[in-house]
Enzyme design. Sequence first.
Site, PDB file in Angstrom:
ATOM      1  N   GLY A  11       1.717   1.184  -7.014  1.00 48.54           N
ATOM      2  CA  GLY A  11       0.881   2.286  -6.575  1.00 48.54           C
ATOM      3  C   GLY A  11       1.421   2.929  -5.306  1.00 48.54           C
ATOM      4  O   GLY A  11       2.382   2.472  -4.698  1.00 48.54           O
ATOM      5  N   PHE A  12       0.772   3.989  -4.911  1.00 47.47           N
ATOM      6  CA  PHE A  12       1.214   4.788  -3.761  1.00 47.47           C
ATOM      7  C   PHE A  12       1.271   3.952  -2.486  1.00 47.47           C
ATOM      8  O   PHE A  12       2.317   3.842  -1.836  1.00 47.47           O
ATOM      9  CB  PHE A  12       0.263   5.976  -3.619  1.00 47.47           C
ATOM     10  CG  PHE A  12       0.524   6.871  -2.447  1.00 47.47           C
ATOM     11  CD1 PHE A  12       1.812   7.134  -2.004  1.00 47.47           C
ATOM     12  CD2 PHE A  12      -0.537   7.481  -1.787  1.00 47.47           C
ATOM     13  CE1 PHE A  12       2.040   7.971  -0.916  1.00 47.47           C
ATOM     14  CE2 PHE A  12      -0.317   8.322  -0.713  1.00 47.47           C
ATOM     15  CZ  PHE A  12       0.976   8.565  -0.276  1.00 47.47           C
ATOM     16  N   TYR A 152     -17.101   4.958  -7.951  1.00 47.25           N
ATOM     17  CA  TYR A 152     -15.931   4.455  -7.231  1.00 47.25           C
ATOM     18  C   TYR A 152     -16.362   3.802  -5.924  1.00 47.25           C
ATOM     19  O   TYR A 152     -15.996   2.657  -5.628  1.00 47.25           O
ATOM     20  CB  TYR A 152     -14.953   5.593  -6.953  1.00 47.25           C
ATOM     21  CG  TYR A 152     -13.887   5.253  -5.949  1.00 47.25           C
ATOM     22  CD1 TYR A 152     -12.934   4.269  -6.225  1.00 47.25           C
ATOM     23  CD2 TYR A 152     -13.819   5.904  -4.715  1.00 47.25           C
ATOM     24  CE1 TYR A 152     -11.956   3.948  -5.298  1.00 47.25           C
ATOM     25  CE2 TYR A 152     -12.851   5.586  -3.794  1.00 47.25           C
ATOM     26  CZ  TYR A 152     -11.920   4.612  -4.083  1.00 47.25           C
ATOM     27  OH  TYR A 152     -10.954   4.285  -3.167  1.00 47.25           O
ATOM     28  N   LYS A 156     -16.311  -0.295  -4.728  1.00 48.65           N
ATOM     29  CA  LYS A 156     -15.660  -0.776  -3.512  1.00 48.65           C
ATOM     30  C   LYS A 156     -16.641  -1.519  -2.614  1.00 48.65           C
ATOM     31  O   LYS A 156     -16.291  -2.520  -1.970  1.00 48.65           O
ATOM     32  CB  LYS A 156     -15.025   0.395  -2.758  1.00 48.65           C
ATOM     33  CG  LYS A 156     -13.731   0.896  -3.374  1.00 48.65           C
ATOM     34  CD  LYS A 156     -12.641  -0.161  -3.284  1.00 48.65           C
ATOM     35  CE  LYS A 156     -11.274   0.385  -3.591  1.00 48.65           C
ATOM     36  NZ  LYS A 156     -10.216  -0.644  -3.472  1.00 48.65           N
TER      37      LYS A 156
END
Length: 322
Positions: A11-12, A152, A156
Site C-alpha cells: 500500500g501507499f 470506514y 477504525k
Amino acid sequence: MERILVTGVAGFIGSKVSEMLLEDEYDVIGIDNLNDYYDTRLKLWRLDNLKKNNNFKFYQVNIENYDDLNAIFKEHSPEAVINLAARAGVRYSLENPFIYLSTNAGGTLNLLELCKEYNVPKFILASTSSLYAGQKMPFKEKLPVNTPISPYAASKKSAEAMAYTYHYLYGVDVTILRYFTVYGPAGRPDMSPFRFIKWIMEGSPLEVFGDGSQQRDFTYVDDIAKGTIKALRPLGYEIINLGGNKPYRLNESIRLMEKYTGRKAKCNYKEFQKADMKATRADIGKARKLLGWQPQVSLEEGIKRTVGWTIDNWDWVRKIKI
C-alpha cells in the site's frame, strides 16, 4: 528491534514505511493481499521496489486469515507489528460496509491475538482523522470520538477499541496513529492528489465534491512514514495524531497542481458527500513531545514532488484506472 512485520506492505503508506525500515537495516516481513480496490499496477510497482532488498520477505496473505498469519508469526517471530492493512476510503465504505468491518476490525483482532500468543511487545495501528467528525479544531487526541459518520470511521474506531483491550489485558505496547490526509508520489488513485494531477495532465475535468472550499490537513507520505517508525519506541498505550498541522482548501491544492503541471484544471463541481468532513486539522503536540516528530515537507513542496514523480512515470501512470 530487528524484525518488523508490516501489513499492507504494498500500500501507499506501508511501502514507504517498509522502504525506510529497510534503509535502516531492519528485516521487514511484508504482508499484503494485493486486492483490487484500486489498480494493482501501483501496488506491484511499490512491491517490486521493496523486493530489491535482501532483508525483505513478502507474503500474499489476507489479515482476515488467522491460520496464514499464525504460520508467519511462528516462522519469523516478529519483534513489532505495524498494521497498515486496511480497507480505506470513506465513500466506498458506504457501498460495502461489511468488508470494512471484517478487514479493519476483524483483521486487527487476528494480529492482536497473535501478538499475545507470540509475545510480540509492540503493536502500531494506523487509524484516521475521520474519527474527529463533529469535533472542534484543532483535533486533539483526548476528544471523544464516539460519533463516526462513515462505516470506514466506525471500523477504525472498532480497531482502536480492540487494541486498547489487548493492552489492558495482556500488556501489549500499543500506539495508535491517526493519520491526516496522506499524499505523495505513488499515492492512492482514489484520493484527490493522484487523480487530480492525472486528470489535469490528461486534460480531463476534475470531479470535485463540494465547492472546493473544504479544508484538509495534507501530510506528505515521507513525514508520515518517519512518524510511524518513531512510534516503535515503548510508549505503553498512546493515541497520537500525525498531521501537517496546517489545513489548506482543496482549491489551493488544485492551484499548486496547475502550477507544477503547467496546465489549467477544468473543474466539475458536484454535490458534497454527506460522509465527508468539511475540515480537518491536527493538534500534533503529543507527536512532538512523545516522538520528537513534526512534519518537514510543505504542501507546495509535496505537490511539486508528486507532480514530478507522475511526469517521470507517465508512460505507465497514464494507464492507471481511476
